[in-house]
Design a protein around this motif. Structure first.
Motif, PDB file in Angstrom:
ATOM      1  N   LEU A  51       0.853  -1.185   0.000  1.00 34.04           N
ATOM      2  CA  LEU A  51       0.000   0.000   0.000  1.00 34.04           C
ATOM      3  C   LEU A  51       0.887   1.232   0.000  1.00 34.04           C
ATOM      4  CD1 LEU A  51      -1.690  -2.337   1.560  1.00 34.04           C
ATOM      5  CD2 LEU A  51      -3.081  -0.442   2.364  1.00 34.04           C
ATOM      6  N   LEU A  52       0.740   2.062  -1.022  1.00 29.92           N
ATOM      7  CA  LEU A  52       1.407   3.360  -1.053  1.00 29.92           C
ATOM      8  C   LEU A  52       0.362   4.386  -0.617  1.00 29.92           C
ATOM      9  CD1 LEU A  52       4.036   4.861  -1.691  1.00 29.92           C
ATOM     10  CD2 LEU A  52       3.138   5.285  -3.993  1.00 29.92           C
ATOM     11  N   LEU A  53       0.498   4.865   0.624  1.00 30.08           N
ATOM     12  CA  LEU A  53      -0.521   5.708   1.247  1.00 30.08           C
ATOM     13  C   LEU A  53      -0.139   7.181   1.195  1.00 30.08           C
ATOM     14  CD1 LEU A  53      -0.069   3.027   3.506  1.00 30.08           C
ATOM     15  CD2 LEU A  53      -2.392   3.838   3.883  1.00 30.08           C
ATOM     16  N   TYR A  54      -1.165   8.023   1.068  1.00 30.27           N
ATOM     17  CA  TYR A  54      -0.960   9.476   1.034  1.00 30.27           C
ATOM     18  C   TYR A  54      -1.955  10.115   1.993  1.00 30.27           C
ATOM     19  CZ  TYR A  54      -0.883  14.292  -0.699  1.00 30.27           C
ATOM     20  OH  TYR A  54      -0.794  15.652  -0.805  1.00 30.27           O
ATOM     21  N   GLU A  55      -1.458  11.002   2.840  1.00 27.75           N
ATOM     22  CA  GLU A  55      -2.330  11.653   3.826  1.00 27.75           C
ATOM     23  C   GLU A  55      -1.961  13.130   3.928  1.00 27.75           C
ATOM     24  OE1 GLU A  55      -5.106  12.289   6.888  1.00 27.75           O
ATOM     25  OE2 GLU A  55      -4.837  10.535   5.604  1.00 27.75           O
ATOM     26  N   VAL A  56      -2.934  14.016   3.768  1.00 24.41           N
ATOM     27  CA  VAL A  56      -2.726  15.440   4.012  1.00 24.41           C
ATOM     28  C   VAL A  56      -2.704  15.655   5.520  1.00 24.41           C
ATOM     29  CG1 VAL A  56      -3.675  17.755   3.737  1.00 24.41           C
ATOM     30  CG2 VAL A  56      -3.817  16.117   1.842  1.00 24.41           C
ATOM     31  N   THR A  57      -1.622  16.248   6.014  1.00 25.27           N
ATOM     32  CA  THR A  57      -1.458  16.404   7.465  1.00 25.27           C
ATOM     33  C   THR A  57      -1.652  17.834   7.931  1.00 25.27           C
ATOM     34  OG1 THR A  57       0.931  16.665   7.184  1.00 25.27           O
ATOM     35  CG2 THR A  57       0.111  14.445   7.617  1.00 25.27           C
ATOM     36  N   ASP A  58      -1.827  18.762   7.002  1.00 28.41           N
ATOM     37  CA  ASP A  58      -2.050  20.163   7.367  1.00 28.41           C
ATOM     38  C   ASP A  58      -3.443  20.293   7.979  1.00 28.41           C
ATOM     39  OD1 ASP A  58      -2.561  22.878   7.532  1.00 28.41           O
ATOM     40  OD2 ASP A  58      -1.541  23.353   5.666  1.00 28.41           O
ATOM     41  N   GLY A  59      -3.487  20.535   9.266  1.00 31.20           N
ATOM     42  CA  GLY A  59      -4.768  20.585   9.969  1.00 31.20           C
ATOM     43  C   GLY A  59      -5.605  21.809   9.661  1.00 31.20           C
ATOM     44  N   THR A  60      -5.044  22.806   8.949  1.00 28.02           N
ATOM     45  CA  THR A  60      -5.820  24.002   8.626  1.00 28.02           C
ATOM     46  C   THR A  60      -6.710  23.801   7.412  1.00 28.02           C
ATOM     47  OG1 THR A  60      -4.120  24.951   7.168  1.00 28.02           O
ATOM     48  CG2 THR A  60      -3.950  25.435   9.534  1.00 28.02           C
ATOM     49  N   LEU A  61      -6.499  22.725   6.658  1.00 21.53           N
ATOM     50  CA  LEU A  61      -7.274  22.478   5.449  1.00 21.53           C
ATOM     51  C   LEU A  61      -8.451  21.571   5.776  1.00 21.53           C
ATOM     52  CD1 LEU A  61      -4.313  21.757   3.000  1.00 21.53           C
ATOM     53  CD2 LEU A  61      -5.302  23.958   3.640  1.00 21.53           C
ATOM     54  N   VAL A  62      -9.603  21.872   5.249  1.00 20.02           N
ATOM     55  CA  VAL A  62     -10.789  21.072   5.525  1.00 20.02           C
ATOM     56  C   VAL A  62     -11.081  20.132   4.358  1.00 20.02           C
ATOM     57  CG1 VAL A  62     -13.236  21.116   6.074  1.00 20.02           C
ATOM     58  CG2 VAL A  62     -11.729  22.824   7.075  1.00 20.02           C
ATOM     59  N   SER A  63     -11.468  20.668   3.216  1.00 23.95           N
ATOM     60  CA  SER A  63     -11.762  19.827   2.054  1.00 23.95           C
ATOM     61  C   SER A  63     -10.519  19.711   1.180  1.00 23.95           C
ATOM     62  CB  SER A  63     -12.913  20.430   1.234  1.00 23.95           C
ATOM     63  OG  SER A  63     -13.210  19.606   0.131  1.00 23.95           O
ATOM     64  N   VAL A  64     -10.002  18.489   1.034  1.00 20.53           N
ATOM     65  CA  VAL A  64      -8.747  18.281   0.297  1.00 20.53           C
ATOM     66  C   VAL A  64      -8.929  17.281  -0.857  1.00 20.53           C
ATOM     67  CG1 VAL A  64      -7.267  18.874   2.245  1.00 20.53           C
ATOM     68  CG2 VAL A  64      -8.045  16.512   1.971  1.00 20.53           C
ATOM     69  N   ARG A  65     -10.141  17.084  -1.288  1.00 16.82           N
ATOM     70  CA  ARG A  65     -10.442  16.088  -2.323  1.00 16.82           C
ATOM     71  C   ARG A  65      -9.567  16.262  -3.566  1.00 16.82           C
ATOM     72  NH1 ARG A  65     -15.741  13.745  -3.163  1.00 16.82           N
ATOM     73  NH2 ARG A  65     -15.630  12.373  -4.955  1.00 16.82           N
TER      74      ARG A  65
END
Length: 333
Positions: A119-133
């Motif tokens: 599994l090559l996983l990707y996660e947005v970690t910037d907590g200031t962003l809400v919708s990151v689709r």
């Protein structure tokens, strides 16, 4: 904490935007970016807002994914060069996970192995962003190009997992990627046969290997991230497995809890504050981008039960998670 993205993440943006019927300079100006952003350091919020804006302006919900596929691996720059100089695909992807923060410190890439699958996983970690689709789909498009480049004809994905909910038109995804995504998943990941990680890469000459090693050494000098950001990234990884305590984090970092807390205080924060901020950001993103139920969400955030999660959420936002989600849905409509 505000994240940053290298300007090279917008390579080819203007040409692609024009093909989508968008005036790129107008879009850049609207999110307060310069007309020539390639040599700039962008904020994660600006980059995310730009891609979301373009999806709306072009009336194309696949804007981010198509831009990622069009851009391909060129935005990885010298990191891609270093990856090509490794012995096999698994080593190349491990290098990517180790140094991806050089290109964006507001996202995390991981490589995991589960029951014969990689599994090559990707996660947005910037907590200031809400919708990151859009940002997530852009990244998964680039990842597809990278895996295809490393594996050639051997690239046959088992699945694409996406955390956000399904759009109206799913058929277009299969046409673009070869597989239909599994929406409302617990994570974003490309899933493929674990054996592909052992495929050797073409050998490069000695000079190429030396240049690649020099680049890796340069990257290594900047891997010591600001401690609060590092702790938050670890929290995002571990919360789904249950509550995470200060002691758990200290054991992972091989220091004492007292030392970890002292280091955090020197940065103007505390472990509990970082834990709270991380949970708050993750809760907002899941509620906005996913149709996951509240009991599951509470568990993913490490809460013992729904009532504890609901009390925490009400403390953050002043309303219950159910009412917050209804308000966000009304705003988007």
């Amino acid at each position: 904490m505000m994240s940053t993205v290298r300007g090279t993440a917008l390579l080819g943006f203007k040409e692609f935007s024009v093909s989508q019927g968008i005036d790129p300079d107008s879009a850049l100006a609207e999110v307060h970016l310069p007309e020539d952003p390639l040599n700039a350091q962008l904020s994660g919020a600006q980059f995310n807002a730009l891609v979301e804006l373009c999806a709306v302006r072009s009336n194309n919900p696949l804007f981010g994914l198509q831009f990622g596929l069009r851009q391909g691996t060129q935005s990885l720059g010298t990191l891609l060069y270093a990856m090509r100089s490794t012995a096999h695909v698994g080593e190349a992807l491990n290098l990517l996970t180790r140094y991806f923060h050089i290109h964006s410190d507001g996202a995390l890439v991981r490589l995991e192995r589960q029951a014969g699958s990689a599994l090559l996983l990707y996660e947005v970690t910037d907590g200031t962003l809400v919708s990151v689709r859009q940002t997530v789909e852009l990244a998964m498009g680039i990842a597809a190009c990278l895996l295809r480049e490393l594996l050639g004809h051997a690239w046959k994905p088992r699945a694409l997992m996406l955390r956000h909910c399904a759009p109206a038109n799913r058929i277009a995804y299969r046409a673009l990627l070869g597989v239909p995504p599994r929406f409302d998943s617990p994570f974003n990941a490309w899933v493929f046969d674990e054996s592909l990680l052992a495929i050797p890469l073409e050998a490069t000459d000695t000079r190429c290997q030396q240049l690649a090693q020099q680049h890796i050494d340069e990257l290594a000098r900047v891997t010591l991230q600001e401690l609060p950001s590092y702790v938050q990234k670890r929290l995002r990884n571990e919360l789904a497995n249950g509550p995470v305590t200060l002691r758990d984090m200290a054991v992972y970092m091989m220091i004492s809890p007292r030392t970890l807390q002292r280091y955090l205080r020197a940065q103007g924060t505390r472990f509990q504050e970082l834990l709270d901020d991380t949970r708050q950001a993750m809760a907002a993103r899941y509620l906005c981008d996913s149709s996951i139920n509240l009991t599951q969400l509470g568990s993913l955030l490490g809460y013992a039960d729904l009532s504890t999660f609901s009390r925490a959420f009400t403390r953050w936002y002043g309303i219950s998670p159910q009412k917050w989600k209804q308000r966000m849905q009304h705003t988007h409509r």
